[in-house]
Scaffold this motif. Sequence first.
Motif, short mmCIF file in Angstrom:
data_model
loop_
_atom_site.label_atom_id
_atom_site.label_comp_id
_atom_site.label_asym_id
_atom_site.label_seq_id
_atom_site.Cartn_x
_atom_site.Cartn_y
_atom_site.Cartn_z
N GLU A 190 0.84 -1.18 0.00
CA GLU A 190 0.00 0.00 0.00
C GLU A 190 0.88 1.24 0.00
O GLU A 190 1.92 1.29 0.65
N GLU A 191 0.45 2.23 -0.75
CA GLU A 191 1.21 3.48 -0.80
C GLU A 191 1.13 4.17 0.55
O GLU A 191 0.06 4.39 1.11
N GLU A 192 2.30 4.52 1.09
CA GLU A 192 2.33 5.19 2.37
C GLU A 192 1.86 6.63 2.19
O GLU A 192 2.25 7.32 1.26
N PRO A 193 1.00 7.11 3.10
CA PRO A 193 0.53 8.48 2.98
C PRO A 193 1.65 9.47 3.23
O PRO A 193 2.60 9.19 3.96
N ILE A 194 1.54 10.62 2.58
CA ILE A 194 2.52 11.67 2.81
C ILE A 194 2.37 12.15 4.24
O ILE A 194 1.28 12.33 4.76
N SER A 195 3.49 12.32 4.93
CA SER A 195 3.45 12.78 6.32
C SER A 195 4.14 14.13 6.43
O SER A 195 4.80 14.61 5.50
N ILE A 196 3.97 14.74 7.59
CA ILE A 196 4.55 16.05 7.84
C ILE A 196 6.08 15.98 7.75
O ILE A 196 6.71 15.08 8.32
N ILE A 197 6.67 16.91 7.02
CA ILE A 197 8.12 17.01 6.94
C ILE A 197 8.56 18.01 8.00
O ILE A 197 8.30 19.21 7.88
N LYS A 206 12.48 26.52 11.10
CA LYS A 206 11.92 27.19 9.93
C LYS A 206 12.89 27.06 8.75
O LYS A 206 14.10 27.04 8.94
N VAL A 207 12.33 26.97 7.56
CA VAL A 207 13.12 27.08 6.34
C VAL A 207 12.72 28.41 5.69
O VAL A 207 11.59 28.57 5.21
N ASN A 208 13.64 29.36 5.73
CA ASN A 208 13.37 30.68 5.16
C ASN A 208 13.94 30.76 3.75
O ASN A 208 15.05 30.29 3.49
N MET A 209 13.17 31.37 2.85
CA MET A 209 13.61 31.62 1.49
C MET A 209 13.80 33.12 1.33
O MET A 209 12.84 33.89 1.51
N ASN A 210 15.03 33.52 1.05
CA ASN A 210 15.35 34.94 0.93
C ASN A 210 15.68 35.28 -0.52
O ASN A 210 16.67 34.79 -1.07
N SER A 211 14.82 36.10 -1.12
CA SER A 211 15.02 36.56 -2.51
C SER A 211 15.32 35.39 -3.44
O SER A 211 16.28 35.43 -4.22
N THR A 255 7.23 24.69 14.08
CA THR A 255 7.30 24.90 15.52
C THR A 255 6.15 24.15 16.21
O THR A 255 6.28 23.72 17.35
N ASN A 256 5.03 24.01 15.51
CA ASN A 256 3.97 23.09 15.92
C ASN A 256 3.91 21.99 14.87
O ASN A 256 3.29 22.17 13.82
N PRO A 257 4.56 20.85 15.13
CA PRO A 257 4.67 19.82 14.08
C PRO A 257 3.34 19.27 13.61
O PRO A 257 3.25 18.72 12.51
N GLU A 258 2.29 19.41 14.42
CA GLU A 258 0.98 18.90 14.01
C GLU A 258 0.31 19.80 12.98
O GLU A 258 -0.52 19.35 12.21
N LYS A 259 0.69 21.08 12.99
CA LYS A 259 0.09 22.04 12.07
C LYS A 259 1.18 22.95 11.52
O LYS A 259 1.33 24.10 11.95
N PRO A 260 1.98 22.45 10.59
CA PRO A 260 3.04 23.29 10.03
C PRO A 260 2.46 24.50 9.31
O PRO A 260 1.39 24.43 8.71
N ASP A 294 -2.15 20.50 6.24
CA ASP A 294 -2.73 19.38 6.95
C ASP A 294 -1.72 18.25 7.04
O ASP A 294 -0.55 18.40 6.67
N HIS A 295 -2.16 17.07 7.52
CA HIS A 295 -1.24 15.96 7.75
C HIS A 295 -0.72 15.36 6.45
O HIS A 295 0.21 14.55 6.47
N GLU A 296 -1.29 15.76 5.31
CA GLU A 296 -0.79 15.30 4.01
C GLU A 296 -0.04 16.41 3.27
O GLU A 296 0.13 16.35 2.06
N MET A 297 0.38 17.43 4.02
CA MET A 297 1.16 18.53 3.45
C MET A 297 0.40 19.32 2.39
O MET A 297 0.99 19.87 1.45
N MET A 298 -0.92 19.40 2.52
CA MET A 298 -1.74 20.20 1.63
C MET A 298 -2.28 21.41 2.39
O MET A 298 -2.59 21.30 3.58
N PRO A 299 -2.41 22.58 1.73
CA PRO A 299 -2.90 23.77 2.43
C PRO A 299 -4.34 23.59 2.92
O PRO A 299 -5.17 23.02 2.22
N ASP A 300 -4.59 24.05 4.15
CA ASP A 300 -5.95 24.11 4.67
C ASP A 300 -6.58 25.38 4.09
O ASP A 300 -6.34 26.49 4.59
#
Length: 938
Positions: A539-546, A583-588, A607-612, A660-666
């Motif tokens: 079974e394909e493993e679901p995407i999890s929080i990175i 945090k991963v910051n992207m500068n310019s 910083t809140n791994p349950e809700k990145p 969300d837990h599948e790394m998709m925007p709420d």
Amino acid sequence: MLKKILKYFGFTLFLLIALLILLPIIFKGKILDIAKEEANKNLNAKVDFGGFDLGLISTFPNFNFEINDVKIDGVDKFEGTQLASIGNLTLKLDLMSVINGDEIYVKTISLSNLNINAIVLADSSANWDISKATDEIEVVEDETEEALAFKLGLKDLSITNANITYVDKTMDFSTAIQKFNFHLSGDMNADVTNLVTKTTIEAMDVEMENVKFFKKTKFEADATIKADLANNKYTFTENEFRINDLTLGLDGWLALFEDNDDMDMDLKFSAKKTGFKNILSLVPAVYMRDFATVKTAGKLALRGYAKGIYTATTLPAFGLDLLVADAMFKYPDLPKAVNNINIDLHIDNPGGSEDNTFVNLKKFHMELAGNPIDMNMQISNPISDASIDGGIKAQFSLASLKDVVPMETGDEMNGNINADVRLKGRISGLEEERYEEFLAEGQLAITNMNYKSDSLPYDVMLKKMVLNFSPKFVELAAFESQIGKSDISANGKIENFIAYAFADDAVLTGRFNMNANLMNLNEFMEEEVEVLEVSEAVEEEPISIIEVPKNIDFILNTTIKKVVYNNIDIDNIKGELVVRDQKVNMNSLFMNLLDGSMIMNGHYETTNPEKPGFSYDMAIKDFDIETVVSTFNTVDEMAPYAKNMKGRFNTSLNIDGVLDHEMMPDLNRLTGDGVMQTKRIKVERFKALDKLSKLMKNDKFSKLEINDATLKYSFKDGRVYTEPFDIKMGPITGTMSGSNGFDQTMDNKMTLKVPSKELGAGDAMNQLNGQAGKLGMNLKTAKFINVDITVKGTLDEPKVGVSLKDGVGSIVDDVKEQVIEQIKEKVEEVKEDLKGKAKEQADKLMVEAKKQADKIRAEGKTAANKVRAEGFKQSDALKNKSGNFLEKKGNQLAAKQVVKQADKQALKVEAEANKQANNVTAKAQKEAGRLMAEVESK
């Protein structure tokens, strides 16, 4: 009389038996509903279960309770995570205890097909803590009856086919147990009894801080425990524990304190078998491949102990000794062996604190197909201020691995590893930057490493990696790789590496430069697809929080010429990535994509791994809408018009949200705003516009143009809101505003200025004429009609409304304004005509005045010339007059004076003529100005 008594007795007995059989069946549904209701009322979880059975006949003299398909699902922050499921739970109760009702004795508990998913979050909340607080439960007091008491008179406990997962994010620990079976038998009613236990685990994984301690490890335990239940003391007598092929014996006792969770113990363990092969079985790479055929030699000694009291703040004394002498192993089908394996490891702690632990790896030596590897290490005070003294030396060819360990068919590995690293000193010296007190020297180099595998669609080539060690930093002097079509090179420095490895609060810092000509991410995606296609059972493993690691402070300067991801080509990536504070910051960060370009600033944080969360500022230039829609699926949800659009746009966008837990925007929690500049955008084949064109009986309403318009938009509460912006439908102009929901709902308004000739003869026109008719007016009398269009409903089922702008009264204002405009146009026409005539008359005046002025100036010039001619004549006469020398000189002077006086008189004549000419011109200009002013005043 006796017959009657027997008759009634027989009838009563028959009735009792019938009730015992029928009552559980009759009240089964009612009991089931009550049980579910009470469980959900008293637990912070969703509880459900299938059928259950109550019986007595087959289990007499015990009462049998059986329940199936129990499910406990999490709520709130654990929504979507199942805590437990039980295929079957069976209890056998003592019948007389049930009848008496004072105490119920549970004699047997059996669970099968048990699945447990236990989770502790970073904030220490656990998903199994589901009991509601007392103030959350509605307590119904019963003054007549006391609650039933349960007494565990357990004789038998069994768990079969259980799968258990435990994840503790407070210490980055996880374990997964598959096919767990447990059986316990004994008399739990006795003060002292022998508990006979048997445990088996088919596969166990244990990982902590990304270190795998066990992988697919088998476990078995047979133990008889003398249990002093009255004093909570348990003594291990006959027992045997097996981890893969390593068998351990445990002796001693363990005592529990009743008033707290403390324990007292005196335990010893040792390996029952002394062959090297037994401990070799703990190495997954060896044990999981033809382990039974491996030939080994050498001796093993493994023993340990734990003695003293264990509390939340105090550890007992403990120790472990491992000795391996003159060992080797060899697969019979492979040409070479691993020889001269010698290990001498001692771990001691006198008790009290983890900081008292002393680890002494005196020796670790092996020769892998003739390639020597040596290590040694001493560690003391690992918590407060770790003191380390050790090093590693290794020089071997990776190609030799296939000579000693079986590899998968098609796998190939080449390359060379050279290591010579030495470390000595206290971590405090590094933390306080006293680098002269710490010895760190040496180098780790990997060259020409090439890995090929049939399971990978690409080769992995590490051309060069060189790490130079010093007390202050580890220098990545060189890194050159080729992974499939992707090439990556890097260099930089890692600071605080040693302190980070030994201190929990140390921060690993680094700065790197990374360059690549091409990164083809699709190759890595193909690997996942191929693995899934090998077996349909996988079974394909679901995407999890990175998660972004803690205590990391990295700066990565990136230059990538091309990235290929899915169906997107991204070119010329340049910018800075900073990993800091989770945090991963992207500068310019600049890139070319979708036929345009983008500059991005922002961050992704856990910083809140349950809700990145994420927050980005993007400046997008010249994106093609069709390309954007075909590339990103979420655009359809965020902008329902987009898939019907053609054209290009620029936009500046600020956006914040959580994943969300599948790394998709709420989408419902998305916030932000932006400004868009459109370039020749057209909207066609959109259901709402098609419906509008049918209502208006005009195809021009079916095509919307947004040319060079500025759109201000914002995200809030699951909708995209737009401020009014200019639109066009052929000759029809207007504005549009409103909102579109991510649930595909629409609420938009168009205010259009429609030429009356573009209004058809359909229902919409009848409705508009009806509104205008209330005022006794006809829309055809107006040149333009202002119309309001509402677009509501959903994307697939739009609802379109048409009305006069601001109601029926607006038609009066529309006609009045248009009549006024017509009058103004007529006035302007007359005015322009008068201006023309006045200008014509003024021009004639000016022409006549110019003629008169020129004539006056000409006459004045002629008169002046005559005066000058007469003066020259008199002068010549004086010059030619005879006389002596003095008389001639006097005549010459008089002649000059005559010419001078004549010229003076001539200038006066010319000036007077010019004055008269200017007066004529001024009078003409004044009259022309009066004529033009008179026209303007009308």
